[in-house]
Scaffold this active site. Structure first.
Site, PDB file in Angstrom:
ATOM      1  N   HIS A   1       0.839  -1.205   0.000  1.00 30.41           N
ATOM      2  CA  HIS A   1       0.000   0.000   0.000  1.00 30.41           C
ATOM      3  C   HIS A   1       0.870   1.249   0.000  1.00 30.41           C
ATOM      4  O   HIS A   1       1.929   1.283   0.622  1.00 30.41           O
ATOM      5  CB  HIS A   1      -0.938  -0.004   1.216  1.00 30.41           C
ATOM      6  CG  HIS A   1      -1.956  -1.106   1.156  1.00 30.41           C
ATOM      7  ND1 HIS A   1      -2.298  -1.874   2.235  1.00 30.41           N
ATOM      8  CD2 HIS A   1      -2.697  -1.574   0.112  1.00 30.41           C
ATOM      9  CE1 HIS A   1      -3.205  -2.762   1.882  1.00 30.41           C
ATOM     10  NE2 HIS A   1      -3.462  -2.609   0.591  1.00 30.41           N
TER      11      HIS A   1
ATOM     12  N   CYS B   1      26.754  -0.380  89.339  1.00 28.87           N
ATOM     13  CA  CYS B   1      26.303   0.812  90.046  1.00 28.87           C
ATOM     14  C   CYS B   1      25.388   1.655  89.172  1.00 28.87           C
ATOM     15  O   CYS B   1      25.202   1.378  87.994  1.00 28.87           O
ATOM     16  CB  CYS B   1      27.490   1.635  90.534  1.00 28.87           C
ATOM     17  SG  CYS B   1      28.371   2.465  89.212  1.00 28.87           S
TER      18      CYS B   1
ATOM     19  N   CYS C   1      27.199   8.694  73.819  1.00 33.26           N
ATOM     20  CA  CYS C   1      27.353  10.093  73.404  1.00 33.26           C
ATOM     21  C   CYS C   1      28.334  10.846  74.305  1.00 33.26           C
ATOM     22  O   CYS C   1      28.624  12.020  74.075  1.00 33.26           O
ATOM     23  CB  CYS C   1      26.004  10.805  73.388  1.00 33.26           C
ATOM     24  SG  CYS C   1      25.247  10.984  75.019  1.00 33.26           S
TER      25      CYS C   1
END
Length: 901
Positions: free
Chosen positions: A709, A865, A872
Site C-alpha cells: 500500500h 552501680c 554520646c
C-alpha cells in the site's frame, strides 16, 4: 519462430540460432512481433540480425513440401512467461543480492536442473515484478524454485530484528539486549546474559552459497532474527574458516541451533556451530550482600603496641595486666621512650588484631586510640586460587545447590602488596540467599581453613550498608545540605560513608554501619534529599504530564528551577516528576510547577485524536464527510467554537470554553458510536491511489514492503512520531482499511533517521514493560534505561544493582534493597524504625531499659552501680536520668540524692 522472450528474439528453425530483427525492419516500426517470419539473409555486424523479413501464417508452413523441419517440436521449445507482481523493492533486492549475484546463481541452478540455457528471470523494480521465462514443460519447476526463494526472503524481512543495547557501558561489561523488529515491537528482552547468537565456521566458509546456508539453518533450526557475515581476513586458517554470526529470537532457539547444526555436513565439510563469544567476566544476577574477609599474611610476634593519652597509660596497665586472651595471660608495660604507649606481651600467635583490641577495650574504661600487633616476615603466599578454593569448599555446603554454586556466590582473593600484613578477599552472595550467607559467615568466622597455617584465622568484616545515588544535576542543588548531613555522620561511632562520582556523571553515596537500625535512621534524611519529592495533584493527568517531554514543558520546568534554585526531573518511563533541593524550596517549586502546568493546560488548545486507541480506521474521513473539510458544519452546530483539522496527524485542535470543548468531544463520541453500532469499517477509499492517512494524492509516495500500500512519506513519519509521543499503537501496522500487516523494520529504517529510530525503540521498550503485566520494571532512577525482572510473589527478597546508576532496588517491593529482612517487615521498620526495639523492650523490666535524655539512645542495665556512661559521652544517673559532663559530678549527685541505693 519467435522464441517468446524479447532478449532471445527469433529462433532459426534449421540452425537453432537466436537472432533479433534488424532495427530498420518495418515490423518493429509497427510494434509487431509475429510468431513466424521468413527472411532472406543474416546480416553480421557487431551482432547478427535477420533482414528482408516477412511475416507468415502458421498454416502456410504446413504447405511446404517436403517439410524442412518439425513444426510441432519447434513449438514445444517456445518460451512462456510467468508474471509475479506486487513485490516490494526490498524483497526484490534481497532476492537479487549484491550485483544480482544471487539471482544469477538461481538462474544458473535452474538452467542446469532443466538442461535449458535459455531460462531467464527479468526484474522490474519500478513495477515490483518478476518475469520468469521458460518452456512449458519447465515452467512449473522454475516457478516453484523462485517462489521458494521469495518466500524465504519475505520471511526474513518479516522476522528481521536488530540488536539494541538498553544502555551503553563504559567498563566493557555486556549490556542487556532487546530484539527490535517488525511493527517496531520488542520481540525479546534478554536480561540474564544468555546467548542469542551463534558463530558459524566451515572449512570453505568463503566459498559457501550464503542463501543455501541460511535456508538450511531456517529449516533445521528456525527462529533466525538476523545474521552478520564475517568480513575479516588473514593468513590464519581460523580466520578463513569463519563464516559469520546468526542471531536468534530466543536463547532456546540459539541453543537448538547449536545442538542440531554443529557437526552437520554441508558441501563435503562439517559445520562448526558454537555460542557467540561474550564477556567472560563473572556476573551474578543479584550482587547485593558483599562481605570482606581477611587473614594474617605475616605471623604475630606475640607483642602489641597500644597508644593512648599519657594520663591514661597507668590506669590501662592496671586494668589490663593479667588479662586472659586466647588461653594465656598477657603482661602490660609502659614504654620507656613514649609515655603514651604501652607494650603488651604474652599474646598467643593466633590472636587477631580485632580480638586483642576488643579484649583490651572491654577491660578498661579509659580511651584506647589504637592497637597495633607486631608481626614478623611474611610466609610464602599460596596462589590466590588455592585460597579461593578453600573458601568455596567451606561456603558451598550452606548453598541450595552444593555442587553448582556459580549462581550463589563468588569469591575474589586480592593480590597483596609487599607491605601488606593481611590477605584480603571479597565474597559476593546472591541477595536471595542472605540467610544461607549469614550461616556460612558464622561458620568461617575465626576458623583456620584447610591449607592455611595455624595462625591464619579468618576474620569477617560483615557490615550493613545502603547505597543511594542521584544525577549530577541533583547533586549540584543538594550539595550544601548533603555535606551538612555527612558532617553529622562523622559523629556516630561505627558509621562510615563514601561519596563517589560514577562514570555516567551521577553521584553514589554508600553508608556502612554495624546495625540495620543505624542504617535506617541515617537513610531517612538522605532519602528526602537524594530521592526527591514526587509531585502529585488530581489535575496532573497522564496526558498533561506528557507536555513535559516537549519544548513547552521543558521551558516551564527550567523557569521553575531558576526561580526556586531546585532541580526538577521528569521520568518519561513512569510519567513521574520529582523535585530536588532544600525542603522549603522543594515545596515552593512544587506549587509553582503545578500552577504552571494547570495554567498551560487551561490555555492550551484541546486536542482530540481521530486515530489510534479504540478509534475506527476511517473516523477522520467520516468527520470530513459530515461537517465539510473546513468543519463549517461543526462550527454551525456548536456556535462560538474555533476548530482546526490537522489531516497529517488526524487530530482536531479546539479553542474555546470548557463547555464548548466538552460539546465537541460529545459530537465526536457520537460519530464514533454510530460507526461502531453499525459495524462499518469507514475509510474504504473510492480512489485507490489516495493516501489512506490524509485521503489525498500521495506526496513523495512510499510503498510499504509488507502489503504494497502506498502512503505519503510525511504521513507515515507523522504516524511514527505520534506513536513515539504517546507510547501507544504497537505494533505499528498499515492503516489501510482491512490491512493489519505490520510495518517492517526495513521500512522503519528507510523512513526514520537514526535518532528517531532510537526514540521509537525507547517508546516500544516502555510499552513492552508496561504491557508485561508486572514481569519487568524500569530502574526507579528517573530516565534510567535499565530494566529488571520482578521477583515472583512466592520468591525470597532479591536485589537488582543497576549497572547504570548503581542504585540497589528490591525486586519484590521495588524500594531500596534490604538484605536479611522481609519486605513486609522492612516496610513496617521504615515507617516506624523503633518497632523492633519496642518489641525487644516488651520483654524487659521497666528499670532494666531506659533512654539517654541527651541522644535518646536505648540503654540496658543488667547489673553494676547507678553511674552509666552513654555512647554520646554523657554521664547518667540511672535512678533519675539526670546527666553530667564528668563521672565525678555524677557520683557526687548519686551520693547526695540517692544515698540509700
Amino acid at each position: 519462430m519467435y522464441s517468446g522472450y524479447d532478449r532471445l528474439g527469433y529462433e532459426v528453425a534449421l540452425t537453432g540460432q537466436h537472432l533479433q530483427l534488424h532495427p530498420s525492419c518495418s515490423l518493429l516500426a509497427y510494434g509487431q512481433k509475429p510468431n513466424w517470419v521468413v527472411f532472406c539473409e543474416i546480416l553480421s555486424l557487431s551482432n547478427q540480425y535477420l533482414v528482408c523479413v516477412t511475416a507468415v501464417d502458421h498454416e502456410c508452413l504446413h504447405k511446404i513440401q517436403p517439410p524442412l523441419f518439425d513444426i510441432m517440436q519447434l513449438q514445444t521449445r517456445k518460451m512462456e512467461m510467468n508474471l509475479i507482481s506486487g513485490l516490494g523493492n526490498s524483497l526484490l533486492r534481497r532476492l537479487c543480492g549484491k550485483q544480482t549475484l544471487d539471482l544469477q546463481r538461481i538462474v544458473s541452478c535452474l538452467r542446469n536442473l532443466c538442461l535449458d540455457d535459455r531460462i531467464s528471470i527479468d526484474v522490474d523494480f519500478e513495477k515490483g515484478e518478476l518475469q520468469l521465462f521458460a518452456s512449458a514443460k519447465d515452467m512449473e519447476k522454475v516457478s516453484r524454485t523462485v517462489g521458494t526463494a521469495l518466500h524465504f526472503e519475505k520471511k526474513r524481512l518479516m522476522e528481521e530484528c536488530i540488536e539494541k543495547c538498553l544502555y551503553h557501558t563504559v567498563t566493557g561489561n555486556s549490556s542487556p539486549l532487546a530484539l527490535f523488529g517488525s511493527g517496531a515491537e520488542i520481540k525479546h528482552l534478554e536480561l540474564d546474559n544468555r546467548y542469542l547468537a551463534v558463530e558459524i565456521s566451515h572449512e570453505n566458509a568463503h566459498d559457501l552459497d550464503d542463501k543455501e546456508l541460511l535456508m538450511m539453518v531456517d529449516q533445521v533450526a528456525p527462529g533466525m532474527a538476523n545474521f552478520h557475515k564475517h568480513v575479516g581476513s588473514g593468513p590464519e586458517r581460523e580466520d578463513l574458516s569463519k563464516w559469520g554470526k546468526i542471531i536468534f529470537v530466543t536463547p532456546e532457539a540459539a541453543g537448538n541451533a547449536v545442538a542440531k547444526l554443529n557437526e552437520l555436513e554441508l558441501r563435503g565439510s562439517m559445520l562448526k556451530v558454537v555460542p557467540a563469544s561474550t564477556d567472560e567476566q563473572f556476573i551474578l544476577p543479584f550482587p547485593a550482600v558483599k562481605v570482606r574477609l581477611s587473614w594474617p599474611r605475616r605471623p604475630s610476634k606475640g607483642v602489641a603496641l597500644v597508644r593512648c593519652a599519657e594520663e591514661n597509660a597507668n590506669f590501662i596497665i592496671n586494668d589490663c595486666s593479667g588479662l586472659e586472651i586466647g588461653g594465656k595471660f598477657i603482661h602490660c608495660d609502659l614504654s620507656t621512650k613514649h609515655k603514651n604507649c604501652i607494650f603488651v606481651t604474652g599474646i598467643p600467635k593466633d590472636v587477631l588484631d580485632s580480638e586483642l583490641s576488643n579484649a583490651l577495650r572491654s577491660a578498661t574504661k579509659r580511651t584506647i586510640f589504637d592497637v597495633h600487633l607486631l608481626r614478623g616476615e611474611s610466609s610464602s603466599d599460596l596462589p590466590n586460587s588455592t585460597y579461593a578454593k578453600a573458601l568455596m569448599k567451606e561456603i558451598a555446603p550452606f548453598m541450595p545447590n552444593k555442587q553448582f554454586h556459580a549462581d550463589s556466590f563468588r569469591v575474589e582473593v586480592f593480590n597483596p602488596e609487599m607491605k601488606d600484613y593481611m590477605m584480603k578477599a571479597l565474597i559476593t552472595f546472591n541477595g536471595s540467599l542472605h540467610l544461607e550467607a549469614a550461616k556460612a559467615l558464622d561458620h568461617i568466622q575465626g576458623k583456620v581453613l584447610s591449607g592455611f597455617l595455624s595462625w591464619q584465622k579468618i576474620e569477617c568484616q560483615h557490615m550493613f550498608y545502603s547505597t543511594l545515588s542521584c544525577p549530577g544535576r541533583v547533586y549540584s542543588v543538594i550539595k550544601k545540605d548533603l555535606d551538612s548531613l555527612l558532617r553529622n555522620f562523622k559523629l556516630h561511632k561505627g558509621v562510615s560513608f563514601k561519596l563517589d562520582e560514577t562514570e555516567s556523571g551521577a553521584f553514589r553515596l554508600k553508608v556502612s554501619a554495624n546495625a540495620s537500625k543505624v542504617i535506617a535512621d541515617l537513610r531517612k534524611p538522605l532519602e528526602q534529599l537524594m530521592k526527591g519529592k514526587s509531585i502529585s495533584h488530581p489535575g496532573l493527568t497522564p496526558n498533561l504530564m506528557q507536555v513535559l517531554r516537549f519544548r513547552d514543558g521543558v521551558s516551564l520546568m527550567s523557569a521553575v528551577e531558576r526561580e526556586t534554585r531546585t532541580c526538577i526531573l521528569y521520568d518519561r518511563q513512569n510519567l513521574n516528576v520529582k523535585v530536588f533541593g532544600p525542603p522549603e524550596q522543594v515545596i515552593e517549586a512544587e506549587k509553582k510547577l503545578i500552577n504552571a502546568l494547570l495554567s498551560f493546560h487551561e490555555n492550551k488548545q484541546l486536542e482530540i485524536r481521530l486515530r489510534g486507541g479504540n478509534r475506527p480506521p476511517g473516523l477522520m474521513k467520516e468527520v470530513v464527510q459530515r461537517f465539510g473539510s473546513d468543519l463549517q458544519g461543526l462550527k454551525e452546530k456548536i456556535p462560538g467554537i474555533e476548530v482546526v483539522l490537522n489531516t497529517r496527524q488526524h487530530t482536531l485542535l479546539i479553542k474555546g470554553s470548557k463547555e464548548l470543548k466538552k460539546k465537541v468531544e460529545d459530537v465526536i463520541s457520537e460519530v464514533t458510536q454510530y460507526l461502531d453500532s453499525e459495524g462499518r469499517m469507514i475509510g474504504q477509499l473510492s480512489e485507490e491511489l489516495a493516501c489512506p492517512i490524509c485521503l489525498c494524492e500521495p506526496e513523495e509516495p512510499y510503498k510499504l514492503e509488507s502489503c504494497g500500500h502506498v502512503f505519503c512519506q510525511a504521513c507515515l513519519i507523522d504516524q511514527f512520531e505520534s506513536v513515539i509521543k504517546y507510547h501507544d499503537g504497537f505494533p505499528i501496522c498499515c492503516t489501510k482499511e482491512g490491512c493489519k500487516d505490520p510495518i517492517l523494520l526495513v521500512d522503519l529504517r528507510h523512513l526514520l533517521t537514526t535518532d528517531k529510530l532510537e526514540e521509537l525503540f525507547r517508546a516500544s521498550l516502555g510499552a513492552f514493560v508496561a504491557a508485561s503485566q508486572g514481569t519487568y520494571r524500569f530502574c526507579p532512577t528517573p530516565d534510567c534505561p535499565s530494566i529488571y525482572r520482578v521477583a515472583p510473589k512466592e520468591a525470597a527478597t532479591g536485589s537488582f544493582e543497576c549497572p547504570v546508576c548503581s542504585t540497589e532496588t528490591c525486586t519484590k517491593c521495588h524500594i531500596e534493597y534490604h538484605p536479611f529482612i522481609s519486605c513486609e517487615r522492612y516496610m513496617e521498620f521504615k515507617e516506624h524504625p523503633d518497632l523492633s526495639l519496642e518489641s525487644w523492650r516488651k520483654g524487659k523490666e521497666k528499670e532494666q531499659v531506659k533512654d539517654c535524655p541527651c541522644c535518646r539512645h536505648t540503654i540496658e542495665k543488667v547489673d553494676g552501680c547507678n553511674h552509666i556512661e552513654c555512647r554520646c559521652g554523657k554521664h547518667l544517673c540511672w535512678v533519675c536520668l539526670e546527666w553530667f559532663s564528668t563521672s565525678g559530678d555524677c557520683y557526687n549527685h548519686i551520693n547526695s540524692k540517692h544515698p540509700i541505693i
